[in-house]
Enzyme design. Structure first.
Site, mmCIF file in Angstrom:
data_model
loop_
_atom_site.group_PDB
_atom_site.id
_atom_site.type_symbol
_atom_site.label_atom_id
_atom_site.label_comp_id
_atom_site.label_asym_id
_atom_site.label_seq_id
_atom_site.Cartn_x
_atom_site.Cartn_y
_atom_site.Cartn_z
ATOM 1 N N ASP A 1 0.860 -1.182 0.000
ATOM 2 C CA ASP A 1 0.000 0.000 0.000
ATOM 3 C C ASP A 1 0.894 1.229 0.000
ATOM 4 O O ASP A 1 1.675 1.440 0.919
ATOM 5 C CB ASP A 1 -0.897 -0.015 1.246
ATOM 6 C CG ASP A 1 -1.861 1.156 1.248
ATOM 7 O OD1 ASP A 1 -2.881 1.071 0.545
ATOM 8 O OD2 ASP A 1 -1.587 2.158 1.924
ATOM 9 N N GLU B 1 -2.136 -1.745 -5.599
ATOM 10 C CA GLU B 1 -3.448 -1.203 -5.932
ATOM 11 C C GLU B 1 -3.449 -0.707 -7.358
ATOM 12 O O GLU B 1 -2.415 -0.284 -7.867
ATOM 13 C CB GLU B 1 -3.693 0.036 -5.076
ATOM 14 C CG GLU B 1 -4.378 -0.163 -3.791
ATOM 15 C CD GLU B 1 -4.408 1.165 -3.059
ATOM 16 O OE1 GLU B 1 -5.489 1.525 -2.616
ATOM 17 O OE2 GLU B 1 -3.373 1.830 -2.937
ATOM 18 N N CYS C 1 -12.329 -5.369 5.922
ATOM 19 C CA CYS C 1 -11.575 -5.930 7.041
ATOM 20 C C CYS C 1 -10.692 -7.059 6.523
ATOM 21 O O CYS C 1 -11.166 -7.953 5.831
ATOM 22 C CB CYS C 1 -12.519 -6.465 8.115
ATOM 23 S SG CYS C 1 -11.655 -7.389 9.399
ATOM 24 N N CYS D 1 -11.897 -10.603 8.357
ATOM 25 C CA CYS D 1 -13.105 -11.367 8.082
ATOM 26 C C CYS D 1 -13.830 -10.942 6.807
ATOM 27 O O CYS D 1 -14.792 -11.580 6.394
ATOM 28 C CB CYS D 1 -14.070 -11.268 9.268
ATOM 29 S SG CYS D 1 -14.728 -9.606 9.499
ATOM 30 N N CYS E 1 -12.825 -3.189 13.052
ATOM 31 C CA CYS E 1 -13.866 -4.038 12.477
ATOM 32 C C CYS E 1 -15.001 -4.217 13.482
ATOM 33 O O CYS E 1 -14.779 -4.522 14.648
ATOM 34 C CB CYS E 1 -13.301 -5.400 12.103
ATOM 35 S SG CYS E 1 -14.541 -6.470 11.366
ATOM 36 N N CYS F 1 -15.565 -8.633 13.565
ATOM 37 C CA CYS F 1 -14.682 -9.555 14.286
ATOM 38 C C CYS F 1 -13.839 -8.847 15.329
ATOM 39 O O CYS F 1 -13.058 -9.477 16.049
ATOM 40 C CB CYS F 1 -13.799 -10.331 13.323
ATOM 41 S SG CYS F 1 -12.510 -9.349 12.555
ATOM 42 N N ASP G 1 -3.420 1.530 6.683
ATOM 43 C CA ASP G 1 -2.635 1.170 5.505
ATOM 44 C C ASP G 1 -2.217 -0.300 5.536
ATOM 45 O O ASP G 1 -2.175 -0.972 4.507
ATOM 46 C CB ASP G 1 -1.387 2.062 5.409
ATOM 47 C CG ASP G 1 -1.771 3.524 5.235
ATOM 48 O OD1 ASP G 1 -2.845 3.775 4.662
ATOM 49 O OD2 ASP G 1 -1.007 4.391 5.680
#
Ligand SMILES: [Zn+2]
Length: 381
Positions: free
Chosen positions: A157, A241, A294, A297, A313, A316, A323
């Site tokens: 990232d 990305e 997330c 999960c 999250c 979870c 990042d």
């Protein structure tokens, strides 16, 4: 029909005695390079008008002026090339001392493992650079090495605060000297803006500003090259990305344009370096919300804002750096189908993770056994 290069050359050879009686003093390559670019420009204009060229409509070539455009010229014939360790031969100019050692290039040329195709001399700020277009015979490894396989895939990232955050948890910091240059850039550009237009002081400050800009660009580039070489050498698959994701999702200000160009550059470098070192580049789908998902999960947080530096999250309970979360998500793009990705090296393929995400391989990536090109830059003294 647009003007072709031979036609332009003929016309120039007739006209030069009138319009440029000083033509003898210059290398014929300087005129030839200009005419070549003009011919290409004119062809693009006519192709664009006739609908043979995709994309935006191409305008008529503009006139260039010394100091106002990129000051550059190109050699394609004649006795140009590296002369000895720190010298370069340039027809009509002579032997020029350069900053960068030429050994790697001269030995390749001497052994016949590389061929010179051209040399471009260009100015950036206060320095002149010569870059050679070289065709190199390169033995690309057939696949990832043991070390690369052991390390496995990595998600990257790219950011502004850090140069990059890796899915391994590593935060690659920006080079230290970059911050100092950025500070100097700020004060200098302020001083430049305050000085009176047309004054000698403004000219001096403009030159100083250009030097600092060039320096910042070099420092950034150095950091990116170090990063991409390391990634390509130490991991089997590198996932980045796609462009614009960060631009749309995160920030519209200047900082983002910096990271955006950095992203395009990282992608470009990884595309050829993965070919050199036997690894694979995967580009995440443009619409994949790597920041909002997330990594534990798969829960999505659609209301994640730019200011949220940590990802929490609600499904979870995972709490992690924003990042890092994005980087791990990118790695998941291949983790779901590792074998497929690695074996499919050199071909277009789709990567799917949890049935919702498509990753695609860079089409420009060099495959094994292909000829690559390299350019060497040496600042002329
Ligand atoms: Zn979760």
């Amino acid at each position: 029909m647009p003007w072709t290069l031979p036609a332009l050359r003929l016309a120039w050879n007739v006209a030069k005695h009138q319009v440029a009686p000083w033509w003898v003093e210059c290398s014929k390559e300087a005129f030839s390079a200009g005419l070549d670019q003009l011919a290409r420009g004119l062809k693009n204009v006519s192709d664009s008008r006739e609908g043979k060229r995709k994309g935006r409509r191409v305008g008529f070539p503009r006139f260039k002026k010394r100091g106002r455009a990129r000051d550059s010229f190109r050699y394609t014939t004649g006795a140009y090339g590296p002369a000895c360790d720190r010298r370069v031969k340039l027809p009509r100019i002579g032997r020029v001392k350069v900053c960068e050692p030429m050994g790697a290039l001269t030995s390749r040329l001497a052994e016949g493992r590389a061929r010179l195709l051209g040399a471009t001399v260009a100015r950036t700020a206060h320095r002149w650079y010569v870059s050679f277009t070289v065709e190199v015979d390169r033995q690309a490894p057939p696949g990832p090495s043991r070390r690369q396989r052991d390390a496995g895939p990595v998600g990257v990232d790219l950011g502004v605060k850090h140069l990059a955050v890796l899915s391994t948890g590593e935060m690659v910091v920006n080079p230290k000297h970059l911050a100092g240059s950025l500070r100097r850039l700020r004060t200098t550009s302020r001083a430049h803006a305050r000085s009176r237009p047309g004054s000698a002081r403004r000219r001096r400050r403009a030159a100083r500003l250009a030097r600092i800009h060039a320096r910042v660009a070099h420092q950034r580039r150095d950091g990116l090259h170090t990063l991409t070489t390391r990634l390509a050498k130490t991991h089997s698959v590198i996932v980045v990305e796609d462009l614009h994701v960060a631009g749309m999702v995160r920030n519209r200000r200047l900082a983002c344009s910096v990271s955006d160009t950095g992203m395009a550059e990282v992608r470009r470098q990884l595309a050829y370096k993965t070919g050199w070192y036997g690894s694979t580049l995967v580009v995440g789908d443009r619409w994949y919300p790597s920041s909002k998902t997330c990594s534990g999960c798969g829960w999505r947080n659609p209301s994640l804002t730019l200011a949220d530096r940590t990802f929490t999250c609600q499904s979870c309970g995972l709490v992690t750096d924003r990042d890092l979360n994005a980087a791990v998500n990118l790695r998941h793009l291949v983790a779901a189908s590792t074998s497929e990705t690695v074996n499919a090296r050199g071909a277009d393929h789709k990567t799917r993770a949890s049935g919702q995400v498509a990753g695609k391989r860079e089409p420009g990536t060099a495959t094994a056994g292909q000829t690559g090109s390299a350019s060497l830059h040496g600042g002329a003294a």
